[in-house]
Motif scaffolding. Structure first.
Motif, PDB file in Angstrom:
ATOM      1  N   MET A 112       0.882  -1.352  -0.040  1.00  0.00           N
ATOM      2  CA  MET A 112      -0.003  -0.235   0.130  1.00  0.00           C
ATOM      3  C   MET A 112       0.834   1.231   0.040  1.00  0.00           C
ATOM      4  SD  MET A 112      -3.238  -0.552   2.326  1.00  0.00           S
ATOM      5  CE  MET A 112      -2.621  -2.015   3.554  1.00  0.00           C
ATOM      6  N   SER A 113       1.314   1.587  -1.135  1.00  0.00           N
ATOM      7  CA  SER A 113       2.268   2.537  -1.408  1.00  0.00           C
ATOM      8  C   SER A 113       1.291   3.976  -1.470  1.00  0.00           C
ATOM      9  CB  SER A 113       3.319   2.519  -2.476  1.00  0.00           C
ATOM     10  OG  SER A 113       4.090   1.629  -2.277  1.00  0.00           O
ATOM     11  N   PRO A 114       1.689   5.075  -0.942  1.00  0.00           N
ATOM     12  CA  PRO A 114       0.758   6.237  -1.292  1.00  0.00           C
ATOM     13  C   PRO A 114       0.616   6.634  -2.765  1.00  0.00           C
ATOM     14  CG  PRO A 114       2.500   6.770   0.414  1.00  0.00           C
ATOM     15  CD  PRO A 114       2.888   5.487  -0.113  1.00  0.00           C
ATOM     16  N   LEU A 115      -0.631   6.750  -3.064  1.00  0.00           N
ATOM     17  CA  LEU A 115      -1.113   7.380  -4.345  1.00  0.00           C
ATOM     18  C   LEU A 115      -1.165   8.544  -4.343  1.00  0.00           C
ATOM     19  CD1 LEU A 115      -3.331   4.222  -5.343  1.00  0.00           C
ATOM     20  CD2 LEU A 115      -1.023   4.497  -6.122  1.00  0.00           C
ATOM     21  N   THR A 116      -0.983   9.515  -5.627  1.00  0.00           N
ATOM     22  CA  THR A 116      -1.106  10.793  -5.669  1.00  0.00           C
ATOM     23  C   THR A 116      -2.752  11.053  -6.122  1.00  0.00           C
ATOM     24  OG1 THR A 116      -0.597  11.028  -8.067  1.00  0.00           O
ATOM     25  CG2 THR A 116       0.978  11.125  -6.560  1.00  0.00           C
ATOM     26  N   TYR A 117      -3.228  12.216  -5.941  1.00  0.00           N
ATOM     27  CA  TYR A 117      -4.654  12.475  -6.426  1.00  0.00           C
ATOM     28  C   TYR A 117      -4.875  12.301  -8.084  1.00  0.00           C
ATOM     29  CZ  TYR A 117      -7.186  13.734  -2.252  1.00  0.00           C
ATOM     30  OH  TYR A 117      -7.786  13.671  -1.077  1.00  0.00           O
ATOM     31  N   GLU A 118      -3.617  12.569  -8.793  1.00  0.00           N
ATOM     32  CA  GLU A 118      -3.819  12.494 -10.190  1.00  0.00           C
ATOM     33  C   GLU A 118      -4.022  10.990 -10.589  1.00  0.00           C
ATOM     34  OE1 GLU A 118      -1.377  14.155  -8.656  1.00  0.00           O
ATOM     35  OE2 GLU A 118      -0.406  15.880  -9.487  1.00  0.00           O
ATOM     36  N   ALA A 119      -3.315  10.163 -10.074  1.00  0.00           N
ATOM     37  CA  ALA A 119      -3.371   8.523 -10.079  1.00  0.00           C
ATOM     38  C   ALA A 119      -4.752   8.170  -9.748  1.00  0.00           C
ATOM     39  CB  ALA A 119      -2.492   7.810  -9.315  1.00  0.00           C
ATOM     40  N   LEU A 120      -5.422   8.828  -8.509  1.00  0.00           N
ATOM     41  CA  LEU A 120      -6.768   8.466  -7.912  1.00  0.00           C
ATOM     42  C   LEU A 120      -7.724   8.955  -9.115  1.00  0.00           C
ATOM     43  CD1 LEU A 120      -6.161   9.256  -4.384  1.00  0.00           C
ATOM     44  CD2 LEU A 120      -6.415   7.051  -5.434  1.00  0.00           C
ATOM     45  N   LEU A 121      -7.427  10.251  -9.598  1.00  0.00           N
ATOM     46  CA  LEU A 121      -8.393  10.609 -10.686  1.00  0.00           C
ATOM     47  C   LEU A 121      -8.551   9.566 -11.886  1.00  0.00           C
ATOM     48  CD1 LEU A 121     -10.350  13.066 -11.252  1.00  0.00           C
ATOM     49  CD2 LEU A 121      -8.360  14.007 -12.505  1.00  0.00           C
ATOM     50  N   GLY A 122      -7.606   9.099 -12.324  1.00  0.00           N
ATOM     51  CA  GLY A 122      -7.935   8.057 -13.228  1.00  0.00           C
ATOM     52  C   GLY A 122      -8.534   6.962 -12.880  1.00  0.00           C
ATOM     53  N   MET A 123      -8.155   6.485 -11.803  1.00  0.00           N
ATOM     54  CA  MET A 123      -8.823   5.244 -11.025  1.00  0.00           C
ATOM     55  C   MET A 123     -10.299   5.574 -10.984  1.00  0.00           C
ATOM     56  SD  MET A 123      -5.882   4.354  -8.463  1.00  0.00           S
ATOM     57  CE  MET A 123      -6.678   2.659  -8.062  1.00  0.00           C
ATOM     58  N   ALA A 124     -10.726   6.694 -10.553  1.00  0.00           N
ATOM     59  CA  ALA A 124     -12.185   7.214 -10.235  1.00  0.00           C
ATOM     60  C   ALA A 124     -12.936   7.182 -11.564  1.00  0.00           C
ATOM     61  CB  ALA A 124     -12.219   8.591  -9.557  1.00  0.00           C
ATOM     62  N   ALA A 125     -11.888   7.727 -12.669  1.00  0.00           N
ATOM     63  CA  ALA A 125     -12.717   7.859 -13.880  1.00  0.00           C
ATOM     64  C   ALA A 125     -13.161   6.591 -14.532  1.00  0.00           C
ATOM     65  CB  ALA A 125     -11.559   8.514 -14.834  1.00  0.00           C
ATOM     66  N   ALA A 126     -12.248   5.298 -14.306  1.00  0.00           N
ATOM     67  CA  ALA A 126     -12.422   4.044 -14.661  1.00  0.00           C
ATOM     68  C   ALA A 126     -13.498   3.245 -13.769  1.00  0.00           C
ATOM     69  CB  ALA A 126     -11.096   3.526 -14.543  1.00  0.00           C
ATOM     70  N   GLY A 127     -13.910   3.844 -12.861  1.00  0.00           N
ATOM     71  CA  GLY A 127     -14.662   3.269 -11.891  1.00  0.00           C
ATOM     72  C   GLY A 127     -14.207   2.208 -11.200  1.00  0.00           C
ATOM     73  N   GLU A 128     -13.040   1.961 -10.954  1.00  0.00           N
ATOM     74  CA  GLU A 128     -12.459   0.889 -10.276  1.00  0.00           C
ATOM     75  C   GLU A 128     -12.986   0.787  -8.830  1.00  0.00           C
ATOM     76  OE1 GLU A 128      -8.302   0.160 -10.426  1.00  0.00           O
ATOM     77  OE2 GLU A 128      -8.267   1.563 -11.885  1.00  0.00           O
ATOM     78  N   ARG A 129     -13.025  -0.585  -8.464  1.00  0.00           N
ATOM     79  CA  ARG A 129     -13.575  -0.785  -7.084  1.00  0.00           C
ATOM     80  C   ARG A 129     -12.613  -1.878  -6.264  1.00  0.00           C
ATOM     81  NH1 ARG A 129     -18.433   1.487  -4.941  1.00  0.00           N
ATOM     82  NH2 ARG A 129     -18.986  -0.218  -3.953  1.00  0.00           N
ATOM     83  N   LEU A 130     -12.006  -1.390  -5.179  1.00  0.00           N
ATOM     84  CA  LEU A 130     -10.894  -1.947  -4.789  1.00  0.00           C
ATOM     85  C   LEU A 130     -11.241  -2.873  -3.445  1.00  0.00           C
ATOM     86  CD1 LEU A 130      -8.314   0.879  -4.967  1.00  0.00           C
ATOM     87  CD2 LEU A 130      -8.655  -0.995  -6.503  1.00  0.00           C
ATOM     88  N   SER A 131     -11.000  -4.019  -3.449  1.00  0.00           N
ATOM     89  CA  SER A 131     -11.439  -4.959  -2.241  1.00  0.00           C
ATOM     90  C   SER A 131     -10.372  -6.153  -1.907  1.00  0.00           C
ATOM     91  CB  SER A 131     -12.731  -5.750  -2.736  1.00  0.00           C
ATOM     92  OG  SER A 131     -13.079  -6.679  -2.114  1.00  0.00           O
ATOM     93  N   ALA A 132     -10.592  -6.528  -0.735  1.00  0.00           N
ATOM     94  CA  ALA A 132      -9.542  -7.382  -0.213  1.00  0.00           C
ATOM     95  C   ALA A 132      -9.831  -8.974  -0.816  1.00  0.00           C
ATOM     96  CB  ALA A 132      -9.757  -7.719   1.349  1.00  0.00           C
ATOM     97  N   LEU A 133     -10.805  -8.994  -1.733  1.00  0.00           N
ATOM     98  CA  LEU A 133     -11.215 -10.110  -2.640  1.00  0.00           C
ATOM     99  C   LEU A 133     -10.113 -10.304  -3.957  1.00  0.00           C
ATOM    100  CD1 LEU A 133     -15.074 -10.258  -2.252  1.00  0.00           C
ATOM    101  CD2 LEU A 133     -13.745 -11.554  -1.026  1.00  0.00           C
ATOM    102  N   ASP A 134      -9.708  -8.900  -4.187  1.00  0.00           N
ATOM    103  CA  ASP A 134      -9.063  -8.874  -5.154  1.00  0.00           C
ATOM    104  C   ASP A 134      -7.266  -8.654  -4.830  1.00  0.00           C
ATOM    105  OD1 ASP A 134     -11.030  -9.198  -6.977  1.00  0.00           O
ATOM    106  OD2 ASP A 134     -11.424  -7.241  -6.734  1.00  0.00           O
ATOM    107  N   GLY A 135      -7.011  -8.792  -3.573  1.00  0.00           N
ATOM    108  CA  GLY A 135      -6.044  -8.395  -2.890  1.00  0.00           C
ATOM    109  C   GLY A 135      -5.595  -6.940  -2.665  1.00  0.00           C
TER     110      GLY A 135
END
Length: 327
Positions: free
Chosen positions: A1-24
């Motif tokens: 769990m390395s820190p992510l910048t808001y720029e990286a998060l913006l791209g993940m948000a645009a892709a609608g990603e859902r992050l879960s322990a089920l996927d590691g």
């Protein structure tokens, strides 16, 4: 769990990603100081996306402007490592816990308690708690219960004094203790002539929380939820909170602080210390603490206590508002 910048998060948000322990993806670390690189609208978009992730969101940095999008704040790299270690030990329970805190933030007390109990019941049937139970089946024999009632009652006119009275068991919150507290506090609720209730504990500490020997003895998670719906000491205490003062000392672990946190006034001895260790058992605070403690110190600090498993001393508890006074 390395820190992510808001720029990286913006791209993940645009892709609608859902992050879960089920996927590691056990959690997500956000570099809060990177927020100014985005426009206000972009920060809001990232914040909305973070707020629905089914995993803990950890903020690290000095800027707290976007803290509402996070579940917990890490002061520095060392603090972050402690939180990550706690999450990695029970990632599914950690996810359920932060989702619960998001839901109950602002809910009425009773609705919050129901939500907490349902989440706790879910985890009772989960793989992390089952694994903990398997590893803790063979335990040394517990100290025999003391003589007399688990909660000593003394009435003096319009005052009622309750004392947790199982010092040999460090006032562990057994079923016996729970039922005695509910009965005693129900008396205070029903009797309007009782103007003041005081609660303390006998022996070296106020309470070390739930008796580990009783974990896993409930017939099933549904029954456990229904029991908590009718026999939760914190719920009864909340009804007469404005008349109740609690004094804690020594170890106040798990329900040993979840319960007194419902009182209108809590005084701590200077040797008192506080800890919420339930996550390492694959559980969350289940004696009302997700509600009572978060209402006192806020959800970020509550999340820190649970996810890190860290102890705080009496002075810190007072500064945070977990207790109201020191003596």
């Amino acid at each position: 769990m390395s820190p992510l910048t808001y720029e990286a998060l913006l791209g993940m948000a645009a892709a609608g990603e859902r992050l879960s322990a089920l996927d590691g993806a056990n959690g997500l670390v956000v570099a809060l100081d990177s927020a100014p690189a985005l426009t206000p609208a972009e920060r809001r978009r990232v914040g909305a996306w973070l707020g629905v992730q089914p995993c803990p969101v950890i903020g690290i940095g000095t800027s707290l402007d976007d803290a509402p999008a996070c579940d917990v704040l890490a002061a520095d790299a060392r603090d972050l490592a402690r939180i990550v270690h706690g999450i990695d030990a029970a990632p599914r329970a950690a996810a359920v816990f932060v989702q619960l805190l998001r839901v109950i933030d602002g809910l009425p007390l009773e609705a919050g308690l129901v939500a907490e109990s349902l989440a706790y019941a879910t985890l009772q049937g989960g793989p992390e708690h089952r694994a903990w139970l398997r590893d803790h089946r063979a335990r040394p024999a517990a100290a025999p219960p003391g003589d007399g009632e688990a909660v000593a009652l003394l009435r003096d006119g319009d005052r009622l004094h309750l004392r947790l009275d199982r010092p040999a068991q460090r006032n562990a919150m057994t079923v016996e203790m729970r039922d005695a507290l509910v009965a005693a506090l129900s008396l205070a609720v029903a009797d309007d002539s009782i103007d003041a209730v005081t609660i303390d504990g006998a022996g070296k500490c106020f309470s070390t929380g739930g008796d580990l020997d009783e974990f896993g003895t409930v017939p099933d998670p549904v029954t456990g939820h229904l029991v908590r719906s009718v026999a939760l000491p914190g719920r009864t205490l909340s009804v007469c909170a404005d008349r109740t003062r609690v004094r804690v000392h020594g170890a106040c672990i798990g329900s040993g602080i979840e319960f007194p946190a419902f009182a209108g006034h809590v005084t701590a001895a200077r040797d008192a210390w506080f800890q919420l260790p339930e996550l390492r058992m694959g559980l969350i605070p289940g004696a009302g603490g997700c509600v009572s403690i978060s209402r006192r110190i806020g959800r970020y600090r509550t999340a820190w206590m649970v996810l890190s498993g860290g102890r705080i001393d009496a002075e810190t508890a007072h500064a945070w508002g977990l207790v109201d006074a020191l003596d």
